[in-house]
Motif scaffolding. Structure first.
Motif: not given
Ligand code: AMP
Ligand code: MG
Length: 322
Positions: A236-241, A269-270
């Motif tokens: 499970v990989v989460t990315g965001g600014g 997207l956040k």
């Protein structure tokens, strides 16, 4: 007398049998380790009789990979390629060749939203600098021209060359995912009950149980989740600014750069979470969907049955795409 001896003998057998049963069914040792590498805190938790051996092997692998991917060390293989690839074909290891070839594949599948030749722009924005600042439009334009995965040529005998002398590769978008896959390989080569690998948002869980993984809320304190997803034997990989960036004149600039205009991506997207069996692919796809927008998540789900997405947009709307 004989009867007493018989009873004692029987009791002894029962105690030995219970002890043996308990020994065979005992819970395996759970061990944890924390390592700092890839610019992030890495937490490893392993339930295995060989837990310490696994953790030691994993730590050695983390440091080896951290060196391999380090674009700031002039002696790393990636730096040597960056230095020489624009001059003549440069022979790299099977491992680096494979990562680069697959990364080109991710670029093709994501309309170029994911692009490992992003380095000139990453360097220009220099978000890790103590005092980062917004570059001029002119500089952004000039460096944007240097970015294109189409300038990487993968040849025979592990040779890689660049079509432009300005091409530079940054594997930051796949490094943690690739490392999570390798750590999982190490764990799976040992008998184990379960294990959880967490490379600052890149998670891989393996073994005979499922895990409830909380997804960080992009606007809240670390550890505050907007959703919990249950996974078994998957990444499970989460990315965001929200993870890294700086503010200037009331505007926030983050570390995921759009190869379309050279600015921090702004697709609406956040946060983008990807679940799948390859952590490397999940890592690349989380960056790509964050850059391109939700339509790409739908498209990737159609072509890659293995992946699914949980996205949060700028208005806080949460959507699951399978
Ligand atoms: P992460 O830490 O997983 O969010 O990955 C972001 C890292 O990937 C950045 O720090 C850059 O090194 C790199 N990167 C930024 N933008 C892109 C992009 N559009 N494609 C590929 N890699 C990128
Ligand atoms: Mg990523």
């Amino acid at each position: 007398m004989k009867k007493t001896t018989g009873i004692l003998f029987l009791i002894l057998i029962i105690i030995t049998a219970i002890g043996g049963y308990a020994y065979l069914n005992r819970a395996p040792a759970v061990r944890k380790s924390t390592v700092f590498a890839f610019d992030t805190v890495i937490n490893l938790t392993v339930a295995s009789e060989e837990a310490q051996q696994i953790l030691d092997e994993c730590e050695r692998e983390i440091y080896r990979l951290d060196k391999l991917f380090n674009v700031h060390s002039p002696m790393s293989e990636i730096s040597q390629l960056n230095l020489n690839g624009g001059i003549s074909p440069f022979e790299v290891s099977d491992e680096l060749y494979g990562i680069i070839e697959r990364s080109i594949g991710y670029s093709r599948k994501t309309h170029g939203a994911f692009d490992i030749t992003i380095k000139p722009l990453v360097d220009l924005w220099d978000i890790k600098n103590e005092k980062p600042s917004v570059p001029s439009d002119r500089c952004i334009k000039d460096n944007l021209e240097k970015v294109s995965y189409k300038n990487i040529v993968t040849g025979k005998n592990n040779e890689i060359s660049f079509l432009s002398p300005d091409t530079r590769i940054d594997l930051g978008g796949v490094a943690k995912g690739y490392a999570a896959d390798r750590l999982c390989d190490i764990i799976r080569s040992h008998p184990h009950s379960w294990a959880l690998v967490d490379l600052g948002g890149n998670i891989y869980c393996t073994g005979d149980r499922s895990f409830s993984i909380g997804i960080q809320h992009p606007d809240k304190e670390r550890g505050e989740y907007f959703c919990v997803t249950d996974v078994k034997n998957a990444s499970v990989v989460t990315g965001g600014g929200y993870e890294r960036g700086f503010a200037e004149d009331g505007k926030y600039y983050h570390h995921i750069i759009s190869p379309y205009n050279g600015y921090p991506a702004d697709s609406g997207l956040k946060s983008v979470t990807v679940t799948g069996s390859s952590s490397e692919m999940c890592d690349a796809y989380s960056t790509a969907v964050f850059v391109y927008g939700r339509e790409l998540a739908e498209e990737l789900c159609r072509t890659d049955e293995d992946v699914s997405f949980i996205i949060m947009d700028k208005n806080g709307k949460i959507e699951e795409i399978k």
